[in-house]
Each structure stands twice: as structure tokens, then as C-alpha cells.
Motif scaffolding. Sequence first.
Motif, PDB file in Angstrom:
ATOM      1  N   ILE A  73       0.825  -1.246  -0.139  1.00 38.39           N
ATOM      2  CA  ILE A  73       0.113   0.064   0.028  1.00 38.39           C
ATOM      3  C   ILE A  73       0.963   1.360  -0.035  1.00 38.39           C
ATOM      4  N   TYR A  74       0.603   1.868  -1.015  1.00 37.65           N
ATOM      5  CA  TYR A  74       1.591   3.135  -1.164  1.00 37.65           C
ATOM      6  C   TYR A  74       1.385   4.018  -0.006  1.00 37.65           C
ATOM      7  N   ASP A  75       0.332   4.297   0.416  1.00 41.13           N
ATOM      8  CA  ASP A  75       0.117   5.266   1.685  1.00 41.13           C
ATOM      9  C   ASP A  75       0.716   4.685   2.990  1.00 41.13           C
ATOM     10  N   TYR A  76       1.199   3.615   3.158  1.00 43.94           N
ATOM     11  CA  TYR A  76       1.772   3.106   4.345  1.00 43.94           C
ATOM     12  C   TYR A  76       3.439   3.388   4.050  1.00 43.94           C
ATOM     13  N   ILE A  77       3.788   3.315   2.946  1.00 48.31           N
ATOM     14  CA  ILE A  77       5.024   3.368   2.732  1.00 48.31           C
ATOM     15  C   ILE A  77       5.516   4.929   2.951  1.00 48.31           C
ATOM     16  N   ASN A  78       4.470   5.874   2.315  1.00 49.89           N
ATOM     17  CA  ASN A  78       4.574   7.362   2.403  1.00 49.89           C
ATOM     18  C   ASN A  78       4.483   7.736   3.941  1.00 49.89           C
ATOM     19  N   PHE A  79       3.757   6.927   4.813  1.00 50.70           N
ATOM     20  CA  PHE A  79       3.637   7.391   6.114  1.00 50.70           C
ATOM     21  C   PHE A  79       4.970   6.960   7.036  1.00 50.70           C
ATOM     22  N   ALA A  80       5.345   5.756   6.615  1.00 48.01           N
ATOM     23  CA  ALA A  80       6.738   5.494   7.322  1.00 48.01           C
ATOM     24  C   ALA A  80       7.899   6.493   7.038  1.00 48.01           C
ATOM     25  N   GLY A  81       7.969   6.755   5.821  1.00 49.78           N
ATOM     26  CA  GLY A  81       9.080   7.718   5.382  1.00 49.78           C
ATOM     27  C   GLY A  81       8.931   8.993   6.122  1.00 49.78           C
ATOM     28  N   LYS A  82       7.708   9.678   6.012  1.00 51.25           N
ATOM     29  CA  LYS A  82       7.301  11.012   6.822  1.00 51.25           C
ATOM     30  C   LYS A  82       7.716  10.754   8.318  1.00 51.25           C
ATOM     31  N   PHE A  83       7.289   9.639   8.757  1.00 51.95           N
ATOM     32  CA  PHE A  83       7.475   9.472  10.248  1.00 51.95           C
ATOM     33  C   PHE A  83       9.274   9.639  10.534  1.00 51.95           C
ATOM     34  N   LEU A  84       9.659   8.819   9.667  1.00 57.36           N
ATOM     35  CA  LEU A  84      11.268   8.746   9.933  1.00 57.36           C
ATOM     36  C   LEU A  84      11.978  10.097   9.852  1.00 57.36           C
ATOM     37  N   SER A  85      11.407  10.848   8.940  1.00 61.05           N
ATOM     38  CA  SER A  85      11.874  12.229   8.434  1.00 61.05           C
ATOM     39  C   SER A  85      11.691  13.180   9.596  1.00 61.05           C
ATOM     40  N   SER A 114       9.884   9.303  -0.604  1.00 61.30           N
ATOM     41  CA  SER A 114       9.193   9.264   0.640  1.00 61.30           C
ATOM     42  C   SER A 114      10.073   8.836   1.823  1.00 61.30           C
ATOM     43  N   ILE A 115      11.300   8.110   1.245  1.00 59.90           N
ATOM     44  CA  ILE A 115      12.135   7.289   2.105  1.00 59.90           C
ATOM     45  C   ILE A 115      13.487   8.191   2.239  1.00 59.90           C
ATOM     46  N   CYS A 116      13.678   9.160   0.926  1.00 59.76           N
ATOM     47  CA  CYS A 116      15.002   9.686   1.029  1.00 59.76           C
ATOM     48  C   CYS A 116      14.781  11.227   1.056  1.00 59.76           C
ATOM     49  N   GLN A 117      13.803  11.721   0.631  1.00 58.88           N
ATOM     50  CA  GLN A 117      13.599  13.402   0.495  1.00 58.88           C
ATOM     51  C   GLN A 117      13.594  13.929   1.911  1.00 58.88           C
ATOM     52  N   SER A 118      14.628  14.673   2.015  1.00 63.76           N
ATOM     53  CA  SER A 118      14.788  15.615   3.542  1.00 63.76           C
ATOM     54  C   SER A 118      14.945  14.549   4.673  1.00 63.76           C
ATOM     55  N   MET A 119      15.638  13.404   4.378  1.00 59.07           N
ATOM     56  CA  MET A 119      15.790  12.351   5.682  1.00 59.07           C
ATOM     57  C   MET A 119      16.896  12.791   6.506  1.00 59.07           C
ATOM     58  N   PHE A 120      17.958  12.803   5.853  1.00 59.73           N
ATOM     59  CA  PHE A 120      19.215  13.189   6.818  1.00 59.73           C
ATOM     60  C   PHE A 120      19.749  14.699   6.598  1.00 59.73           C
ATOM     61  N   GLY A 121      19.884  15.323   7.693  1.00 58.44           N
ATOM     62  CA  GLY A 121      20.465  16.746   7.635  1.00 58.44           C
ATOM     63  C   GLY A 121      21.860  16.788   7.322  1.00 58.44           C
ATOM     64  N   GLY A 122      22.318  17.926   6.983  1.00 56.25           N
ATOM     65  CA  GLY A 122      23.629  18.185   6.875  1.00 56.25           C
ATOM     66  C   GLY A 122      24.644  17.798   8.252  1.00 56.25           C
ATOM     67  N   ALA A 150      18.078   7.019  -5.426  1.00 52.16           N
ATOM     68  CA  ALA A 150      18.152   7.547  -3.917  1.00 52.16           C
ATOM     69  C   ALA A 150      19.682   7.977  -3.855  1.00 52.16           C
ATOM     70  N   SER A 151      20.735   7.544  -4.637  1.00 54.19           N
ATOM     71  CA  SER A 151      21.807   8.170  -4.226  1.00 54.19           C
ATOM     72  C   SER A 151      21.908   9.534  -4.485  1.00 54.19           C
ATOM     73  N   LEU A 152      21.222   9.996  -5.348  1.00 48.28           N
ATOM     74  CA  LEU A 152      20.991  11.493  -5.890  1.00 48.28           C
ATOM     75  C   LEU A 152      20.250  12.089  -4.838  1.00 48.28           C
ATOM     76  N   VAL A 153      18.820  11.726  -4.426  1.00 47.99           N
ATOM     77  CA  VAL A 153      17.699  12.225  -3.587  1.00 47.99           C
ATOM     78  C   VAL A 153      18.483  12.408  -2.238  1.00 47.99           C
ATOM     79  N   LEU A 154      18.863  11.522  -1.575  1.00 50.93           N
ATOM     80  CA  LEU A 154      19.607  11.592  -0.136  1.00 50.93           C
ATOM     81  C   LEU A 154      20.481  12.714  -0.177  1.00 50.93           C
ATOM     82  N   GLN A 155      21.170  13.119  -0.940  1.00 51.63           N
ATOM     83  CA  GLN A 155      22.113  13.956  -0.797  1.00 51.63           C
ATOM     84  C   GLN A 155      21.488  15.618  -1.018  1.00 51.63           C
ATOM     85  N   THR A 156      20.008  15.687  -1.299  1.00 49.65           N
ATOM     86  CA  THR A 156      19.579  16.933  -1.657  1.00 49.65           C
ATOM     87  C   THR A 156      19.168  18.161  -0.324  1.00 49.65           C
ATOM     88  N   ARG A 157      18.772  17.375   0.523  1.00 41.59           N
ATOM     89  CA  ARG A 157      18.772  18.144   1.967  1.00 41.59           C
ATOM     90  C   ARG A 157      20.220  18.765   2.473  1.00 41.59           C
TER      91      ARG A 157
END
Length: 233
Positions: A73-85, A114-122, A150-157
Motif C-alpha cells: 500500500i503506497y500510503d503506508y510507505i509514505n507514512f513510514a517515510g514521513k515518520f522517519l523524517s 518518501s524514504i529519501c527526501q529530506s531524510m538526513f540533514g547536513g 536514492a544516491s542522488l535524492v539523499l544528498q539534496t537536503r
Amino acid sequence: MIDGIKQKLLDISQPCPERDRVFVLKYLGTNKEYLNIPAPARDKIISKVIVETSDLPPEKIIEILDELFSSGIYDYINFAGKFLSKNKTIRNFISLDQLESWIAQTKGWAECDSICQSMFGGVEVLDRWKEWARAIKEFSSSDNIQIRRASLVLQTRPAREVTDLNFRRLAFITIEKLMDERDILITKAISWLLRDLSIKNKTEVRKFLKTNQSVLPAIAYRETMKKIETGKK
């Protein structure tokens, strides 16, 4: 706990006509089930779950996340990513190998991000630099396009937050490795990373663009130059 989270999300799901559902899933790039959950309602549940799980051992929370990320279910994945962020405490216990296993199960840009965007700060990246640099290099060489994205998106934030030389070099190395690809999952992510990198490194990014114009995806060159010259996307 996990059943309670799923039920809360089901309770706030909204009716969605089949035509709209097909359109949304095509846009998200996934074939998973879609519950049509409003973001404000989702975020309220996230805040409550963060409080409710604050006394749980980290490994128990990771088990919850693992089940959500492994869902069909997409929404569960999205929820987990936002929770982690939103939960830096738990992120401290998440290895990048664990993150890779979750990303590998995603499909399309939205699940990956959902997993990578804005996940880890600088600061988090620099604190875990050896693990981070190793993982990003491995991700960029993966056979799985989701992990390469993900190797790219993880670096955006982090690109927006730090001016560290080693980080900037890693970002350019990652882009150079992937810039021959023409799948939109990669070309748009390259553009995104270059634009965010230009916020604090305008001179270096401009030079990189001029040096690599002939091989960069056209969209990445065009969007990044616009960002540098106008400050707009």
C-alpha cells in the motif's frame, strides 16, 4: 501497534473515483494500492505515533517501519517515510544498509522519495561521513534504479545545509557516474541535486555545468542554469 497505525490510516482514507486513482498511480509511478489519505490528517497521526512510540526500544520501532515499508500500500510507505523524517532519534539507529533494503522495495519516484527526501540533514551526514560516503557510492552503482535515484535524492537536503568540500565532491562524483542515464527517475534527480547544491555552491556548480554540458541530461543543465541565474526553479 502496527495494526493500530494501519487502522488509523484506513479511517482517514478518502473515496477516490477509479479514473482519478489510475491517474494518481500513474503520476506516482507505482502499481501499489492507493488509499487517498490527506496529508494534514496523516501528519497529525504521525505526531501522535511519535509520542506513543517514544518509550519503545529502537529495534521495535524499526520492526514497525519495516512492515510499513514492505507493504503493498503506497500510503503506508509514505507514512513510514514521513515518520522517519520527523524522528531524528530513530534515524540515529537506522543504518544505511537498512535504508537500502527499504528503498529496494519501492517503485517509482514518489515511494523512493518518501524514504529519501529530506531524510538526513547536513549535520547528520557529516557525523556519519564514512558510512554515508560508502553507502552513496554503493547506491550509485546499484543495478536497481530506485537505489541509484536514492544516491542522488539523499544528498539534496544536505546540499542545502552544508558547504563541506568532501560532501560537494561526493555529490559531483555521484552525478558524473549517473549523468549518461536518460531515465527520468535519474535525470530529474540529477537536476534536483544540482539545483540544491547551487544554493551554497553557485560558482562550483556553474563551472561543473559548463564543463559537462555536452553529457549532462538537457533538463538538468537547463533547470540548474535557470536556478543559478534567476534563483527560481
